[in-house]
Motif scaffolding. Sequence first.
Motif, short mmCIF file in Angstrom:
data_model
loop_
_atom_site.label_atom_id
_atom_site.label_comp_id
_atom_site.label_asym_id
_atom_site.label_seq_id
_atom_site.Cartn_x
_atom_site.Cartn_y
_atom_site.Cartn_z
N TRP A 1 0.77 1.04 -1.33
CA TRP A 1 -0.58 0.77 -1.82
C TRP A 1 -1.21 2.03 -2.40
O TRP A 1 -1.81 2.00 -3.48
N LYS A 2 -1.03 3.15 -1.69
CA LYS A 2 -1.58 4.41 -2.19
C LYS A 2 -0.95 4.77 -3.54
O LYS A 2 -1.64 5.17 -4.48
N SER A 3 0.37 4.63 -3.63
CA SER A 3 1.08 5.05 -4.84
C SER A 3 0.77 4.18 -6.05
O SER A 3 0.99 4.60 -7.18
N ARG B 1 0.16 -2.20 -12.75
CA ARG B 1 1.11 -1.50 -11.88
C ARG B 1 2.21 -2.43 -11.43
O ARG B 1 1.97 -3.62 -11.18
N CYS C 1 -2.16 3.38 -6.84
CA CYS C 1 -3.38 3.98 -7.40
C CYS C 1 -4.34 2.96 -8.01
O CYS C 1 -4.80 3.11 -9.15
N SER D 1 -8.28 -4.87 1.04
CA SER D 1 -8.44 -3.99 -0.12
C SER D 1 -9.59 -4.39 -1.05
O SER D 1 -10.02 -3.60 -1.88
N ARG E 1 2.09 3.42 2.07
CA ARG E 1 2.43 4.39 1.02
C ARG E 1 2.51 3.69 -0.34
O ARG E 1 2.13 4.26 -1.36
#
Lengths: 193, 193
Positions: free
Chosen positions: B188-190, B144, B192, B44, B186
């Motif tokens: 990681w995407k969420s 987050r 943001c 990432s 999912r």
Amino acid sequence: LPRIPATARRGTKGQVTVFCGASFGTSKDYVDGAREMGKIIGESGYSMLYGGGRCGLMGEVSGAAHDVNPATVVGIIPEFLRPTEGCEASYGHDITVDTMHERMQLLTHRSKAFIALPGGYGTLAELLEVITAKQLGQIDGDVRIGVLNINGFYDGLLAFFKQAEEAGFLRLKGGIHVVSEPTAERLWKSLCL
Amino acid sequence: LPRIPATARRGTKGQVTVFCGASFGTSKDYVDGAREMGKIIGESGYSMLYGGGRCGLMGEVSGAAHDVNPATVVGIIPEFLRPTEGCEASYGHDITVDTMHERMQLLTHRSKAFIALPGGYGTLAELLEVITAKQLGQIDGDVRIGVLNINGFYDGLLAFFKQAEEAGFLRLKGGIHVVSEPTAERLWKSLCL
Ligand SMILES: [Mg+2]
């Protein structure tokens, strides 16, 4: 670190720490249970240490202990949380520390038992921290940990612990025992102090 | 306090902290999910901070990140927990601190996200501590917080939070949002980031 005042140490059987929410909850049962717990601790010969101030259940449990035995109640609060918006100073002795960590150090240093009443994220963090500290041997193995499970408030958390054990991440049998009772009187008995 | 090593700071997008159990769990899905999470973080551009050592999921998530990008993995462990019984040094940079509190200070100082994989009491304590810290404004409001909800591991805890909200002790709506997803991709995407 500040010291626990002498009148909350000398002549007492020891110290008991209460964690709880700064809210009242949506049922009168929470306030009633908190007051009962405070009265029992006040009459027990143990001092009560708590997170300070008079908000919500924190005020109820400490106020009830203070009614019985004012010299043995100690509120410990970090400077940045000094009460605002209508909540006042701690019942009993009012000790200010610099950080949340210092607060926990004082709240956990010598207590013989930790009791969690219903509360929010902060209460849960404190409960999990003492469970973990006991597991790691950072607090004495003889220390009691219990929850006042008014109206089944903690049922979901206790069920989650069981699921985590089944998933292989946590040990209940032979691990850290968290006492759970629905009334203050039964909880105090079950802590076997 | 020791510093996060330069190669885990410079040239990275920032730091992400992972909390997880030192066990493997009773299903292979936990290891698979931890490895996937580690790989995604490794790819990432973010560094991974974690609680050190190679036990259980801690070894899986950090090992997978280390396979991708060794210079950006940092394990932080208190001296008294230095690995024993077959668990070895941290993957990547291995930092020893004196206390659990110092470990949390380093793990939380600059991280942009906190991810909890399945774990035991210690993982739960860490997760609740960062939720509470965010609520009190002690860590940045933009940070987050998420859980990798492999096989519904965290369903019970999330349900308990809802019950605590209904009981009036915790605020979900308008409060601290904890992201929950069943797969690393999912999650990681969420988050943001
Ligand atoms: Mg803490």
